[in-house]
Design an enzyme around this catalytic site. Structure first.
Site, PDB file in Angstrom:
ATOM      1  N   GLY A   9       0.855  -1.191   0.000  1.00 12.54           N
ATOM      2  CA  GLY A   9       0.000   0.000   0.000  1.00 12.54           C
ATOM      3  C   GLY A   9       0.883   1.230   0.000  1.00 12.54           C
ATOM      4  O   GLY A   9       1.117   1.819   1.052  1.00 12.54           O
ATOM      5  N   LYS A 178     -11.671   5.975  16.490  1.00 10.08           N
ATOM      6  CA  LYS A 178     -11.423   6.604  15.177  1.00 10.08           C
ATOM      7  C   LYS A 178     -12.610   6.327  14.249  1.00 10.08           C
ATOM      8  O   LYS A 178     -13.069   7.206  13.525  1.00 10.08           O
ATOM      9  CB  LYS A 178     -10.110   6.052  14.597  1.00 10.08           C
ATOM     10  N   ASN A 196     -14.626  19.709   6.144  1.00  8.15           N
ATOM     11  CA  ASN A 196     -15.043  19.218   7.468  1.00  8.15           C
ATOM     12  C   ASN A 196     -15.725  20.319   8.284  1.00  8.15           C
ATOM     13  O   ASN A 196     -16.723  20.082   8.963  1.00  8.15           O
ATOM     14  CB  ASN A 196     -13.840  18.684   8.250  1.00  8.15           C
ATOM     15  N   SER A 249     -11.044  12.145   3.956  1.00 10.06           N
ATOM     16  CA  SER A 249     -10.535  11.172   2.984  1.00 10.06           C
ATOM     17  C   SER A 249     -11.667  10.648   2.100  1.00 10.06           C
ATOM     18  O   SER A 249     -11.490  10.449   0.897  1.00 10.06           O
ATOM     19  CB  SER A 249      -9.859  10.016   3.721  1.00 10.06           C
TER      20      SER A 249
HETATM   21  O1  KPL Z   1      -9.849  10.825   9.654  1.00 10.20           O
HETATM   22  C1  KPL Z   1     -10.384  11.658   8.989  1.00 10.20           C
HETATM   23  C2  KPL Z   1     -10.539  11.395   7.538  1.00 10.20           C
HETATM   24  O2  KPL Z   1     -10.612  12.321   6.738  1.00 10.20           O
HETATM   25  O3  KPL Z   1     -10.569  10.211   7.191  1.00 10.20           O
HETATM   26  C3  KPL Z   1     -10.944  12.902   9.630  1.00 10.20           C
HETATM   27  C4  KPL Z   1     -10.374  14.138   9.032  1.00 10.20           C
HETATM   28  C5  KPL Z   1     -10.624  12.893  11.102  1.00 10.20           C
HETATM   29  C6  KPL Z   1     -12.423  12.972   9.453  1.00 10.20           C
HETATM   30  O4  KPL Z   1     -13.079  11.877   9.937  1.00 10.20           O
END
Ligand code: KPL
Length: 302
Positions: A9, A178, A196, A249
Site C-alpha cells: 500500500g 477513530k 469538514n 478522505s
Molecule cells: O480521519 C479523517 C478522515 O478524513 O478520514 C478525519 C479528518 C478525522 C475525518 O473523519
C-alpha cells in the site's frame, strides 16, 4: 540483524512510514501491483519528504523474495486482494502491522495468518502526495500501535523514528474511537462535497451529525467500547473544527472517483448494530447514499 520491512500500500501513509522506517535504519521495499507505478518509482528511486530523499526499493507484488516484516497500509477495502497477492511470500512467523482506517480488515488479516505476530495501528498523521512519491506531512499526529492479543517486543523499537509512535494496550478501542469520528464526519462531507468545517456551520448537516453520533454511541455501548469522556458529538465537532479547512478522505475519494472505505466505516457499524438488534437508520441512509455514489466508479488501486 536488521530485517527489511515490506510495505503493502504505497499511498501517502505507506510512503510516510517508509521514510520513518528508513530514518530508523531499516531497509524498506514498497510492494507495487502496477508495473506503470514501478516505472514511475524507478525514475526517482526514492521517496521525497520535506525536500529530503529517503532511499527505498520497490518491486512488484509477484516477485518471489520472502517477506519477514510487513506493514499493510492499503485502503481497508483493498486488503483481501492485496494480501492474497503476496501471501505465498510471507515467512511463517512474519511480523505484520495493519495500519488502516475503519474496522473489519484487521481481524480478517489476523484470521488469515494464525502464525504471524500481528499488531494493529491507527494514526492521526495527515499527509498528502504532491507528485508521485513526493509527500507533504501536513498534520503531525500520533500513530498508536498495539497487538490484539499480547504485546510484541519489536513494536517498542518503532518509537525511534521521526514520527510520534505510542504503544497501545487497547488498540481495538482506539480503532473504534477513530471509526466513531469517521462515521460522524466522512459520509456527510462525501455526500455534500464539503470541507469538514462546514458540518458545524450548517444546521441541517449538524442535526444529521447529532443523529449519527447517537446511533454510534448505542452500538459502541453494546460492543463494550468506552468512546470519549463527553458525548461523541462534542468530540466529532471538535475534530471538525480542528480540521475545518480539510477535506475528509472519503470526500476526496468521491471527488476523485475512487471507491471509499464506507464498507469498513459506516458499513461495519451498521453490521454490528444488526448483530445487537439495534436500529441505525441515519447511518444506514448514508451507507446507501455512498454506495449509490460508488455505482459510477469502476476501479481502485492499492
Ligand atoms: O480521519 C479523517 C478522515 O478524513 O478520514 C478525519 C479528518 C478525522 C475525518 O473523519
Amino acid at each position: 540483524m536488521i530485517q527489511r520491512w515490506h510495505i503493502l500500500g504505497a499511498g501517502s501513509i505507506g510512503c510516510l512510514w517508509a521514510c520513518n522506517l528508513v530514518s530508523m535504519g531499516y531497509p524498506v521495499t514498497l510492494l507495487l501491483r502496477n508495473p506503470a507505478k514501478l516505472d514511475i518509482f524507478n525514475s526517482t528511486g526514492a521517496i521525497t519528504l520535506a525536500e529530503k530523499r529517503y532511499s527505498v526499493s520497490a518491486e512488484l507484488t509477484d516477485t518471489s523474495t520472502e517477506i519477514d516484516q510487513l506493514l499493510i497500509t492499503t485502503k481497508s477495502t483493498d486488503t483481501i486482494t492485496a494480501l492474497q497477492s503476496i501471501k505465498e511470500r510471507l515467512s511463517k512467523n512474519v511480523k505484520v502491522i495493519v495500519l488502516q482506517n475503519g474496522l473489519g480488515s484487521q481481524q480478517w488479516v489476523k484470521d488469515q495468518l494464525p502464525d504471524a505476530e500481528i499488531a494493529w495501528a491507527s494514526t492521526t498523521d495527515g499527509v498528502w502526495t504532491k507528485t508521485p512519491f513526493n509527500l507533504v506531512h501536513a498534520g503531525k499526529g500520533i500513530t498508536r500501535i498495539g497487538s490484539p492479543i499480547t504485546r510484541h517486543a519489536w513494536v517498542a523499537a518503532l518509537e525511534k523514528g521521526f514520527l510520534k509512535v505510542e504503544q497501545d494496550d487497547d488498540i481495538a478501542a482506539t480503532l473504534w474511537r477513530k471509526l466513531a469520528i469517521n462515521c460522524a464526519i466522512n459520509p456527510l462531507t462525501a455526500v455534500y462535497q464539503c470541507k469538514n468545517g462546514e458540518l458545524i456551520n450548517n444546521p441541517d448537516y449538524l442535526a444529521t451529525m447529532v443523529a449519527i453520533c447517537k446511533e454510534v454511541e448505542l452500538v459502541a455501548e453494546s460492543e463494550g467500547i468506552e468512546l470519549f469522556d463527553g458525548p461523541l458529538i462534542e468530540q466529532a465537532c471538535h475534530v471538525a473544527e480542528l480540521t475545518a479547512e480539510n477535506y475528509s478522505s472519503m470526500m476526496q475519494d468521491i471527488q476523485h472517483q475512487r471507491i471509499t472505505e464506507i464498507s469498513h466505516i459506516t458499513g461495519y457499524l451498521c453490521e454490528r448494530a444488526k448483530q445487537h438488534g439495534l436500529h441505525t437508520p441515519t447511518n444506514n441512509t448514508y451507507l446507501r447514499k455512498i454506495k449509490k455514489l460508488h455505482e459510477n466508479i469502476k476501479t481502485s488501486a492499492y
